[in-house]
Design a protein around this motif. Structure first.
Motif, mmCIF file in Angstrom:
data_model
loop_
_atom_site.group_PDB
_atom_site.id
_atom_site.type_symbol
_atom_site.label_atom_id
_atom_site.label_comp_id
_atom_site.label_asym_id
_atom_site.label_seq_id
_atom_site.Cartn_x
_atom_site.Cartn_y
_atom_site.Cartn_z
ATOM 1 N N TRP A 1 36.567 21.158 53.072
ATOM 2 C CA TRP A 1 37.002 20.805 51.727
ATOM 3 C C TRP A 1 35.943 19.946 51.034
ATOM 4 C CZ3 TRP A 1 37.904 16.060 49.429
ATOM 5 C CH2 TRP A 1 38.547 16.101 48.198
ATOM 6 N N ALA A 2 35.381 18.971 51.744
ATOM 7 C CA ALA A 2 34.403 18.043 51.177
ATOM 8 C C ALA A 2 33.146 18.767 50.707
ATOM 9 C CB ALA A 2 34.047 16.969 52.202
ATOM 10 N N LYS B 1 31.534 16.297 44.525
ATOM 11 C CA LYS B 1 31.537 15.402 43.367
ATOM 12 C C LYS B 1 32.607 14.320 43.474
ATOM 13 C CE LYS B 1 29.654 18.780 40.206
ATOM 14 N NZ LYS B 1 29.904 19.668 39.082
ATOM 15 N N LYS B 2 33.569 14.510 44.353
ATOM 16 C CA LYS B 2 34.679 13.560 44.475
ATOM 17 C C LYS B 2 34.381 12.434 45.479
ATOM 18 C CE LYS B 2 38.247 17.038 43.509
ATOM 19 N NZ LYS B 2 38.090 16.942 42.101
ATOM 20 N N ILE B 3 33.281 12.564 46.241
ATOM 21 C CA ILE B 3 33.028 11.629 47.336
ATOM 22 C C ILE B 3 31.633 11.037 47.210
ATOM 23 C CG2 ILE B 3 32.899 11.391 49.851
ATOM 24 C CD1 ILE B 3 34.667 13.963 49.960
ATOM 25 N N ASP B 4 31.524 9.737 47.427
ATOM 26 C CA ASP B 4 30.221 9.074 47.474
ATOM 27 C C ASP B 4 29.814 8.994 48.944
ATOM 28 O OD1 ASP B 4 27.967 7.537 47.295
ATOM 29 O OD2 ASP B 4 28.918 5.863 46.260
ATOM 30 N N TRP C 1 24.934 19.300 56.347
ATOM 31 C CA TRP C 1 24.773 19.114 54.902
ATOM 32 C C TRP C 1 25.115 17.696 54.448
ATOM 33 C CZ3 TRP C 1 28.981 17.491 52.238
ATOM 34 C CH2 TRP C 1 30.234 17.771 52.761
ATOM 35 N N VAL C 2 25.857 16.944 55.266
ATOM 36 C CA VAL C 2 26.274 15.598 54.871
ATOM 37 C C VAL C 2 25.071 14.665 54.753
ATOM 38 C CG1 VAL C 2 27.731 13.611 55.470
ATOM 39 C CG2 VAL C 2 28.551 15.924 55.878
ATOM 40 N N ASP C 3 24.071 14.838 55.623
ATOM 41 C CA ASP C 3 22.864 14.007 55.538
ATOM 42 C C ASP C 3 22.191 14.154 54.181
ATOM 43 O OD1 ASP C 3 22.750 12.494 57.837
ATOM 44 O OD2 ASP C 3 21.706 14.031 58.992
ATOM 45 N N ASP C 4 22.069 15.385 53.703
ATOM 46 C CA ASP C 4 21.470 15.618 52.385
ATOM 47 C C ASP C 4 22.326 14.998 51.286
ATOM 48 O OD1 ASP C 4 19.339 17.012 53.478
ATOM 49 O OD2 ASP C 4 20.350 18.958 53.307
ATOM 50 N N ALA C 5 23.628 15.156 51.402
ATOM 51 C CA ALA C 5 24.541 14.582 50.404
ATOM 52 C C ALA C 5 24.464 13.058 50.427
ATOM 53 C CB ALA C 5 25.967 15.035 50.674
#
Length: 191
Positions: A104-105, A110-113, A128-132
């Protein structure tokens, strides 16, 4: 000493824990709540949340550094999958699978910092979380902010003085829709 637990009783207990209250399970098994509670603990199922391996909405909120209402809003209005479960003592929880959350994330970045979330807080963390996390974002993350008594008093007073909802929203650093909704609730209570 009480009745011996049969394999059918244990199977029934395993299937019902988390979907029925302790009192309902005890009644269906014709046993005391205390006997059922002790058996659950001996089986390692005493804590429904721990037994499922899922996160509560509050636990997810803490990990993401957001308000719990934000997570419940994601569940209710933005498609975050959650399962409603009942603990032994009839309290309901929304439980979220970590893998479902990450899926979902990825679609709702855009909803999560991500920059404020510590690495591996919610394993297994996708690549992908590292890039985000590194992305310098100037997006505005919508965070629920609880109304204080003082803000409500100001809202009512300013509205009675004829100040527009837009001006009140600006003064309180809130959205117009938030101010409008809160004022509507206050009017119902005051009538």
């Amino acid at each position: 000493m009480g009745r011996k637990w049969t394999s059918e009783d244990i199977s029934f207990l395993q299937k019902r824990v988390g979907s029925c209250s302790l009192s309902a399970i005890a009644k269906q098994l014709n046993r005391s709540e205390n006997a059922v509670s002790l058996k659950l603990k001996r089986m390692g199922l005493g804590n429904t949340k721990n037994a499922t391996g899922l996160l509560t909405g509050n636990e997810l909120a803490e990990a993401l550094h957001v308000d719990r209402k934000t997570v419940h809003n994601w569940i209710q209005f933005h498609g975050l999958e959650a399962t409603s479960r009942i603990t032994c003592y009839e309290r309901k929880f929304c439980l979220i699978d970590v893998n479902s959350f990450w899926q979902w994330a990825e679609q709702n970045q855009k909803k999560i910092d991500f920059s404020i979330i510590e690495k591996h807080t919610l394993p297994p963390e996708p690549e992908w979380v590292d890039d985000a996390r590194k992305t310098n974002t100037e997006k505005t993350i919508k965070i629920y902010k609880r109304w204080t008594t003082k803000e409500i008093e100001l809202l009512i007073r300013w509205k009675e003085e004829g100040i527009s909802l837009n001006e009140i929203a600006e003064k309180l650093s809130r959205s117009r829709i938030s101010v409008e909704r809160r004022y509507a609730r206050c009017k119902i209570i005051l009538e």
